[in-house]
Design an enzyme around this catalytic site. Structure first.
Site, PDB file in Angstrom:
ATOM      1  N   GLY A  46       0.827  -1.194   0.000  1.00 15.45           N
ATOM      2  CA  GLY A  46       0.000   0.000   0.000  1.00 15.45           C
ATOM      3  C   GLY A  46       0.865   1.248   0.000  1.00 15.45           C
ATOM      4  O   GLY A  46       2.028   1.227   0.408  1.00 15.45           O
ATOM      5  N   CYS A  47       0.280   2.355  -0.480  1.00 16.28           N
ATOM      6  CA  CYS A  47       1.066   3.596  -0.564  1.00 16.28           C
ATOM      7  C   CYS A  47       1.363   4.166   0.827  1.00 16.28           C
ATOM      8  O   CYS A  47       2.514   4.537   1.118  1.00 16.28           O
ATOM      9  CB  CYS A  47       0.346   4.619  -1.429  1.00 16.28           C
ATOM     10  SG  CYS A  47      -1.390   4.911  -1.010  1.00 16.28           S
ATOM     11  N   TYR A  48       0.359   4.240   1.688  1.00 14.34           N
ATOM     12  CA  TYR A  48       0.616   4.701   3.055  1.00 14.34           C
ATOM     13  C   TYR A  48       1.626   3.794   3.768  1.00 14.34           C
ATOM     14  O   TYR A  48       2.597   4.286   4.378  1.00 14.34           O
ATOM     15  CB  TYR A  48      -0.679   4.753   3.856  1.00 14.34           C
ATOM     16  CG  TYR A  48      -1.545   5.961   3.643  1.00 14.34           C
ATOM     17  CD1 TYR A  48      -1.054   7.253   3.821  1.00 14.34           C
ATOM     18  CD2 TYR A  48      -2.890   5.819   3.307  1.00 14.34           C
ATOM     19  CE1 TYR A  48      -1.860   8.364   3.653  1.00 14.34           C
ATOM     20  CE2 TYR A  48      -3.714   6.929   3.141  1.00 14.34           C
ATOM     21  CZ  TYR A  48      -3.195   8.209   3.318  1.00 14.34           C
ATOM     22  OH  TYR A  48      -4.007   9.298   3.153  1.00 14.34           O
TER      23      TYR A  48
END
EC number: 1.2.1.38
Length: 349
Positions: A160-162
């Protein structure tokens, strides 16, 4: 397919009409070994890439036509498949592609295989997983912490980006035992609107987003368990925010530590000394520093009054947080130089 010899690989992108698909097409236009043979989209079937994405006109894949997904056809002509589908919809496609052609290299953008076991996924995403036997065949695709395992697998769960921004920001301190885990780690993260995907809902229209700044999923976000698992932390307080900008993530992370600022800095320098896509900064970085790139810029310091270590980590959410990292993973599993197609500076302004 022999990447080290310079031979190109045939690539298909499933669900290529979203932001991550468009970014893959842009980045792969610069890749010396990439030959895109198929892009799929139900919405834009029969249209050329340059019609759907005018900014890609005169790029080498501009005349490629969007087509409907057919597993046998896609599997037969592909060496590498990027799967740009939402969670809960990706794992059946991964399963059928794997069963159709086991030597395929599949890079999945969804969360469907990111956890170590399917039970955590089912609890987090509230869905029954029907491809549980594949979990043992998947590597978590964060190269800076998992490169050796990525090399061994043909199915890669793109992070995931976060979580990418937070895990990279904390991993050196955690691996060196410098985090006092008796206190919670706090990650305060802000993302551009592309992080929500290319969809039309009221919450993401111009007037709802412009001149506004808000927290969301304050009671609990699905990326928190991913962060906690990869960092082996029991307590992570993660709060995401939506910022009125197109792309970028900035995470400010706080953790209790007995180490000095100087010790923290030295640990980060040592851990990341050979990582091309990590840039350690002497001042807090900005999202504009990494826009359009696969870099993660990190600043580490300590607040002597509170005893808290502080890390500021910035990435492009659809670069290092998605498509750029996916290409980095492809480079690893295909034996290409890791920065192939990714070696250029950011947009800045």
């Amino acid at each position: 397919m022999q990447g080290i010899s310079g031979q190109s690989v045939n690539i298909s992108i499933i669900g290529a009409s979203g932001y991550t698909g468009a970014e893959l097409l842009r980045l792969l236009s610069f890749h010396p070994f990439a030959n895109i043979v198929a892009v799929t989209s139900r919405q834009f079937e029969g249209k050329a890439v340059k019609e759907v994405f005018p900014h890609l006109s005169k790029m080498k894949f501009e005349n490629l036509m969007f087509e409907n997904y057919k597993k046998e056809k896609i599997a037969e002509k592909s060496d590498v498949i990027f799967l740009c589908l939402p969670h809960k919809t990706a794992y059946p496609i991964v399963k059928e592609l794997y069963e159709t052609k086991k030597e395929l290299k599949i890079i999945d953008f969804s969360a469907d295989f990111r956890f170590k076991n399917p039970e955590i996924y089912e609890k987090t995403y509230r869905v029954s997983h029907t491809a549980k036997k594949l979990f043992e065949k998947v590597a978590y695709g964060l190269p800076e912490i998992n490169r050796d395992k990525i090399k061994e697998k043909n199915i890669i769960a793109n992070p995931g980006c976060y979580p990418t921004s937070v895990i990279l920001g904390l991993y050196p301190a955690k691996s060196a035992g410098l985090i006092d885990t008796s206190f919670p780690v706090i990650a305060d993260s802000k993302s551009g609107v592309t992080g929500a995907g290319r969809k039309s809902t009221i919450d993401f229209t111009f007037c709802e987003v412009n001149e506004s700044f808000r927290a969301y999923a304050v009671e609990g976000h699905r990326h928190a368990p991913e962060i906690a698992e990869k960092l082996e932390l029991k307590s992570v307080r993660f709060t995401p925010h939506l910022v009125p900008m197109n792309r970028g993530i900035l995470s400010t992370i706080y953790f209790a530590t007995k180490s000095s600022r100087e010790e923290l800095i030295e640990v980060y320098k040592e851990y990341y000394k050979n990582e091309y896509f990590i840039r350690l900064k002497e001042n807090p970085p900005k999202t504009s520093d990494v826009a359009g790139t696969n870099f993660c810029d990190i600043y580490v310091t300590k607040d002597e009054n509170t005893g808290l270590g502080i890390v500021v980590s910035v990435i492009d959410n659809i670069g290092k947080g998605a498509s750029g990292q996916a290409i980095q993973n492809m480079n690893i599993i295909c034996g290409f130089p890791e920065n192939s197609g990714l070696n250029f500076p950011g947009n800045w302004i």
